[in-house]
Design a protein around this motif. Sequence first.
Motif, PDB file in Angstrom:
ATOM      1  N   ARG A 136       0.877  -1.173   0.000  1.00 55.97           N
ATOM      2  CA  ARG A 136       0.000   0.000   0.000  1.00 55.97           C
ATOM      3  C   ARG A 136       0.912   1.220   0.000  1.00 55.97           C
ATOM      4  O   ARG A 136       1.631   1.481   0.960  1.00 55.97           O
ATOM      5  CB  ARG A 136      -0.880  -0.028   1.242  1.00 55.97           C
ATOM      6  CG  ARG A 136      -1.979   1.001   1.203  1.00 55.97           C
ATOM      7  CD  ARG A 136      -3.109   0.614   2.171  1.00 55.97           C
ATOM      8  NE  ARG A 136      -4.009   1.736   2.413  1.00 55.97           N
ATOM      9  CZ  ARG A 136      -4.942   2.152   1.570  1.00 55.97           C
ATOM     10  NH1 ARG A 136      -5.092   1.561   0.403  1.00 55.97           N
ATOM     11  NH2 ARG A 136      -5.733   3.173   1.882  1.00 55.97           N
ATOM     12  N   ALA A 137       0.886   1.938  -1.120  1.00 55.75           N
ATOM     13  CA  ALA A 137       1.791   3.079  -1.284  1.00 55.75           C
ATOM     14  C   ALA A 137       0.996   4.375  -1.372  1.00 55.75           C
ATOM     15  O   ALA A 137      -0.231   4.367  -1.501  1.00 55.75           O
ATOM     16  CB  ALA A 137       2.624   2.890  -2.548  1.00 55.75           C
ATOM     17  N   THR A 138       1.707   5.496  -1.296  1.00 57.12           N
ATOM     18  CA  THR A 138       1.067   6.786  -1.529  1.00 57.12           C
ATOM     19  C   THR A 138       1.993   7.608  -2.413  1.00 57.12           C
ATOM     20  O   THR A 138       3.209   7.366  -2.436  1.00 57.12           O
ATOM     21  CB  THR A 138       0.717   7.491  -0.205  1.00 57.12           C
ATOM     22  OG1 THR A 138      -0.214   8.533  -0.480  1.00 57.12           O
ATOM     23  CG2 THR A 138       1.932   8.075   0.493  1.00 57.12           C
ATOM     24  N   ASP A 203       2.385   9.953   6.950  1.00 57.43           N
ATOM     25  CA  ASP A 203       2.097   8.980   8.004  1.00 57.43           C
ATOM     26  C   ASP A 203       0.597   8.747   8.142  1.00 57.43           C
ATOM     27  O   ASP A 203       0.145   7.615   8.309  1.00 57.43           O
ATOM     28  CB  ASP A 203       2.674   9.477   9.334  1.00 57.43           C
ATOM     29  CG  ASP A 203       4.009   8.793   9.645  1.00 57.43           C
ATOM     30  OD1 ASP A 203       4.196   7.651   9.173  1.00 57.43           O
ATOM     31  OD2 ASP A 203       4.844   9.386  10.346  1.00 57.43           O
ATOM     32  N   ALA A 204      -0.150   9.846   8.047  1.00 54.64           N
ATOM     33  CA  ALA A 204      -1.594   9.747   8.231  1.00 54.64           C
ATOM     34  C   ALA A 204      -2.292   9.037   7.072  1.00 54.64           C
ATOM     35  O   ALA A 204      -3.429   8.594   7.204  1.00 54.64           O
ATOM     36  CB  ALA A 204      -2.201  11.134   8.419  1.00 54.64           C
ATOM     37  N   SER A 205      -1.602   8.903   5.938  1.00 55.86           N
ATOM     38  CA  SER A 205      -2.224   8.252   4.779  1.00 55.86           C
ATOM     39  C   SER A 205      -2.405   6.754   5.002  1.00 55.86           C
ATOM     40  O   SER A 205      -3.183   6.104   4.314  1.00 55.86           O
ATOM     41  CB  SER A 205      -1.371   8.475   3.524  1.00 55.86           C
ATOM     42  OG  SER A 205      -0.232   7.626   3.550  1.00 55.86           O
ATOM     43  N   GLY A 206      -1.676   6.232   5.949  1.00 59.62           N
ATOM     44  CA  GLY A 206      -1.779   4.805   6.224  1.00 59.62           C
ATOM     45  C   GLY A 206      -0.969   3.941   5.277  1.00 59.62           C
ATOM     46  O   GLY A 206      -0.998   2.722   5.352  1.00 59.62           O
ATOM     47  N   ALA A 207      -0.210   4.576   4.374  1.00 55.61           N
ATOM     48  CA  ALA A 207       0.584   3.816   3.411  1.00 55.61           C
ATOM     49  C   ALA A 207       1.871   3.304   4.070  1.00 55.61           C
ATOM     50  O   ALA A 207       2.347   3.869   5.051  1.00 55.61           O
ATOM     51  CB  ALA A 207       0.920   4.690   2.215  1.00 55.61           C
TER      52      ALA A 207
END
Lengths: 254, 464
Positions: A136-138, A203-207
Amino acid sequence: MTLDHPRVALFVTCLVDLMRPRIGFAAIRALEAAGCEVVVPTEQTCCGQPALNSGDRATAIDLAKRVIAMLEPYDHVVIPSGSCAGTIRCHYPEILEDDPEWGPRAHTVGAKTYEVMAYLDEVRGWRPEGVALPVRATYHDSCSGLRELGIKAQPRRLLDAVEGLSLAPLAGEETCCGFGGTFCVKYPAISNAIVGEKAAAIDASGADMLLAGDLGCLMNMAGKLHREGSRVRAFHAIELIAGMGDGPAIGEEA
Amino acid sequence: MSAFSDRVDLALADPILKIAVERTAGTAEAKRAVAVDAFPDFDRARDRAAAIKDHVIAHLGEYLEMFEANAIAAGAKVHWAQTADEACAIVIDICKAAGAKSVARSKSMLGEEIGLPHALAEAGITRVETDLAEHIIQLADERPSHIIWPAMHKTREQVSALFKAKHRSPHEEETIAAMAESARRELRSGMLGADVGISGANFLVADTGAICTVTNEGNAELSLVPPRVHIVTAGIEKIVPSMPHAVHMLRMLARSATGAALTQYTTFYTGPKRTGDHDGPEEMHIVLVDNGRTTMREEGLAEMLRCIRCGACMNHCVVFRQIGGHAYGGTYPGPMGAVLTPVLDGLAASRDLPNACTLNGKCQEVCPVRIPLPTLLRGWREKSWREGLEPRTMRAGIGIWAAVARRPRLYRLASGMAVRVMRIVGHAGWIKSLPLAGGWTRHRDLPKPASRSFMEQYSQEKRR
Ligand code: SF4
């Protein structure tokens, strides 16, 4: 102009040369898979951006002429950096505008210069095949690529073809990370405040993984994430696209 | 340490400032996005806005003459000021001739630019700031920190405390309505008792001689209509050919500034009170101010004269959002301020402003009149470099780097060495501190480079 086997000059950028050669090799791998003959001109150094953005126009012009002469013989020029590609494509013609000899040469070279992911997607119509990475990337849209070259959908289309990869939305994905070339060392406190917010958003993206198309921005964000103890790992997007996303992330020992 | 870095440090150390700026700029950013999405073909509208301004700037003299003739025909008096001091002197003379003890002022950035509040104080004239935010600034004895929301750096809580300390009968309830009421009580008498009303202008309409002001509080109308004399101070670049042009620019201005379709109050004033009019001033004076604008046109900054002072560039600027408006140190903050301040205060005093920018291009992306702000900032950097204003360490650094970058063999050697040095000081993939890169490692780690540069590895592979 679509060539079956274009002779492509790879301009690796000084940062990739010095800090993360894998990006250069990933670019070669993807370009070859896309049917290009890749040549790395050995006399390449830096596109001159530090001089250009510091106001040292004479030096910027001098380096621009060297780079133009070096790149003229190739069908296309490909760069794993939106900001260096933007310099050659948008700024060389600007700074050489009044030069009757170099102005047109700058235009010609500028017009055949591409950021690597835009090139693979738009010019070659290529997609990675058989590349898989469950992660899971961003994605952060670096400013020069985004605003000077319109790079937005191209990397996402290529990443979409990577099996198992999913992209998490990033709040403020188009907001500058505070790198800005020499800005980050000339105004470190402001730069730090900006990248601090960026790191929090990542960090907040959860990636688990951060991707972008410019090593400068990546080093800035990865360096901040690491200082803050984050576990998010950072890669240049072309590494994943070329099937090299299972190697060491930025700041990990090989 | 330069004054700029002092101001930056102060701003970055202030958590309340950050909250205050984020509240206002963040809201403006979100609202603008919605308004622009709902606007059919905003990009074409921007092209038109830019074209209107370019046309006017190219024919500035003709339109100013047209404006002057029509304003005079409508009964106004037109004055011309080359400098800030001249402009202030003209305003003070008019006030004195009118026997004014107090003036009601409606927010104007040009007034700030020419130092009018200071000039009025020196002349012993009481000034009532009628814009709520300017009123707050006046009470706090500060300067505006934003061109649309001069008090955006203050939180509601801070404003409440200020009113309680300074108002004659302050609010008792902690509600916005009660606070507004307190300001209203405080301001009304000042507005109605003033001898002279002073305002700026958002647009000067050439073919009618009208001036246009927009506010969200209606304070312009209240402070300009009752007094006997109305003085307008306006930059000469505020001109538009005709009413339809003014309306187009208004649409761009309101959406870019606050995301609203229009501002609450948009007023066109054409001349003083006429026989038969119920209200209005007996005299109307228009002071047209150059203060560097003509030279901007001549010195490659013509595009900056398109600016309609909407504030979108600062609302979207990562640097402004961190340091707020006061850190810029001039009348105008943010990206547009970084271009304008060197014109007004001199480049030597403000070289940091065009440099303290990441050149990320967001400001240009949102500017309703498509000002190429990053290009103009680069222009200042070049001038600063040519004039030797850049720090010596910086010049030397670029010099050494350029000498190496010009010689590929030397470059290979130097980069090879740099890689090795960095690997020695690095630890487990990361460099925590690097003497020459203190600006970097103070706040973030630096990834350790690979053992050999790309070019080394590549040429070795090829040899195999
Ligand atoms: S430069 Fe553009 S965005 Fe900034 S205040 Fe002026 S018109 Fe608005």
